[in-house]
Motif scaffolding. Structure first.
Motif: not given
Length: 517
Positions: A150-156, A180-190
């Motif tokens: 799904v990550e591949r199909n949705l360009s996550i 504190w630990s802070v990280k960028p999100f992963k998103r299903n967007i192109r």
């Protein structure tokens, strides 16, 4: 997974929009249809199921209660979007009225109106499912192929630097000052267009929602999609599913036609509120149907900064703090999110008259944090004869986590330089210095109508497990007590995830679809 799981299909897209049969297309008073599989719901679970089964050659029919709104018709006006794209026009709430339960109700479901945040199921959640529900087949390793698919199909992919908006940059600095630990999100967007209108649907179709991915792919394999179609009951004969019946209702509420579908397999994917309601109306399943509802009760903690932030500019969600994610460390997540004018009025008590005007004049200087907690499945969904009821009260067991998440959000705002942090309560409370955090937040009590809570992630009302006494579905997603009925949405989740559930639902739906016989 099926032996063709790694194949990426090349499909022919319609010249414009998606081929959907709508209420306006129907001229008869009664529809009689048949299919190999009828799927109720077109969101994360329904769309993935539709595609995976259609590509296997099954005749698939998807029924969606909400309207079909093509991307070109999205208005980027949140108040209007609540009316057209959300369940109960954005007003779905618990019986106490202090928890707003937001769900999409349109072709594509909540995937059309979510913030694109894409987490895999945390490892400690799989351990919990193994330990408490006997789900030994669900591990990070066994589910990895589904996540990867799904990550591949949705360009996550992870947010790139230009996708971290100013609100997220400012608050990232606050988290770093606190260590504190802070990280960028992963998103299903192109190639995000950075408009910040995710909650109103992505007009540019860069969000890889079900509306522009799995549903068109399913249709290319022959799946049929009907919108405006409300399923009332699942039909059975001799302990086996034989189809569904319902009504076609147009956008004005006019009853256009009755519909009956003959099908030997029914997949429930209407979401964690509607799926148990339909099953209860049908008299199907055991006494666990509707129980164990969880929802990630959330606060939106807003704050005023001395410098302009313009929280509606840029990508809506940029970074998150996972410092406290594990239950042993607090059991909550902080997500930095943008917000518009309508949301500003919803997150705390803005007052009336002059105080309201002053509050809104500060809108360009506002930023916000969403809190998510790992709640304990204390809610219940019930069909009351003529309406649904969401029974959910924040439990005394979960209240400390909510308060801890709130204090952490306030602390992060102040560390980032905020002048005033507004508490999400029915009375106007705020914090201007760290020394006052405990005193002000400790004024909040766990009683109805006191806290302003929102749920973006209803889940768990038909949970899976190995013990029939404590689960509505077996580990294959099959509803107990009847043959041919599967559940493939967030209802299946045995416990709340603590993180945004869309990727877990995609993966589970693929897992269940692979086991549909």
């Amino acid at each position: 997974m099926s032996d063709t799981a790694d194949r990426i299909d090349t499909v022919e897209m319609p010249r414009e929009g998606l081929a959907v049969v709508q209420a306006s297309d129907i001229s008869s008073e009664r529809l009689e249809l048949s299919a190999d599989v009828v799927i109720i719901g077109s969101g994360a679970g329904g769309a993935v199921s539709a595609y995976e089964l259609a590509r296997r050659g099954l005749d698939v029919l998807v029924l969606e209660a909400g309207p079909y709104v093509p991307s070109k018709d999205f208005t980027e006006d949140f108040t209007e979007s609540l009316e057209t794209l959300y369940e109960d026009h954005g007003g779905q709430a618990n019986t106490d009225g202090d928890l707003l339960v937001l769900q999409g109700r349109c072709v594509g479901g909540s995937t059309v109106v979510n913030g694109c945040v894409s987490f895999r199921t945390p490892d400690f959640i799989f351990e919990e499912w193994h330990r408490d529900y006997g789900l030994t087949d669900f591990t990070p390793e066994s589910m990895a192929p589904y996540f990867e698919r799904v990550e591949r199909n949705l360009s996550i992919q992870e947010n790139r630097p230009h996708e971290i908006a100013r609100h997220s940059m400012v608050l990232s600095e606050g988290a770093r000052k606190l260590g504190w630990s802070v990280k960028p999100f992963k998103r299903n967007i192109r190639e995000c267009a950075l408009t910040g209108h995710c909650l109103s649907g992505c007009k540019t179709e860069r969000k890889q929602s079900m509306l522009v991915t799995y549903l068109p792919w399913a249709a290319a394999h022959g799946a049929r999609i009907h919108s405006d179609t409300r399923v009332d009951k699942v039909l059975t004969e001799n302990g086996r599913a034989v189809g569904v019946e319902g009504r076609v209702v147009d956008r004005t509420g006019r009853h256009v036609a009755d519909i009956r579908v003959t099908a030997p397999r029914v997949i429930m994917a209407a979401g964690a509120v509607q799926t148990p309601v339909i099953l209860q109306r049908s008299g199907l399943g055991n006494d666990q149907v509707g129980r164990n509802f969880a929802c990630h009760p959330s606060f939106y903690v807003g704050a005023r900064y001395p410098q302009p932030i313009h929280p509606w500019r840029g990508a809506m969600l940029g970074v998150y703090v996972d410092e406290f994610m594990h239950p042993d460390k607090g059991g909550f997540v902080l997500e930095v999110g943008g917000l518009g004018i309508a949301e500003l009025c919803m997150i705390n008590e803005p007052g009336t008259g002059k105080p309201f005007v002053e509050y809104m004049q500060n809108a360009p200087h506002m930023a916000g944090i969403v809190t998510l907690i790992h709640d304990h499945n204390v809610g219940e969904i019930r069909w009351q004869g003529d309406h649904k009821a969401i029974h959910y009260q924040l439990s005394d067991k979960d209240f400390p986590s909510m308060m801890a998440s709130l204090k952490a959000a306030v602390r992060m705002h102040l560390a980032a330089g905020a002048e005033e942090v507004f508490l999400p309560s029915s009375e106007a409370l705020s914090v201007t210095r760290e020394a006052d955090i405990d005193r002000q937040v400790d004024k909040l009590v766990n009683k109805p109508q006191h806290l302003r809570m929102v749920s973006y992630h209803p889940q768990g009302s038909c949970r899976m497990g190995t013990d029939p006494a404590h689960s509505a579905c077996d580990p294959q997603g099959r509803l107990r007590g009847v043959e041919g009925v599967y559940v493939a949405d967030a209802s299946l989740l045995p416990s709340s995830l603590i993180v945004n559930p869309q990727v877990t639902v995609y993966a589970l739906a693929n897992y269940v679809a692979d086991r549909v016989t």
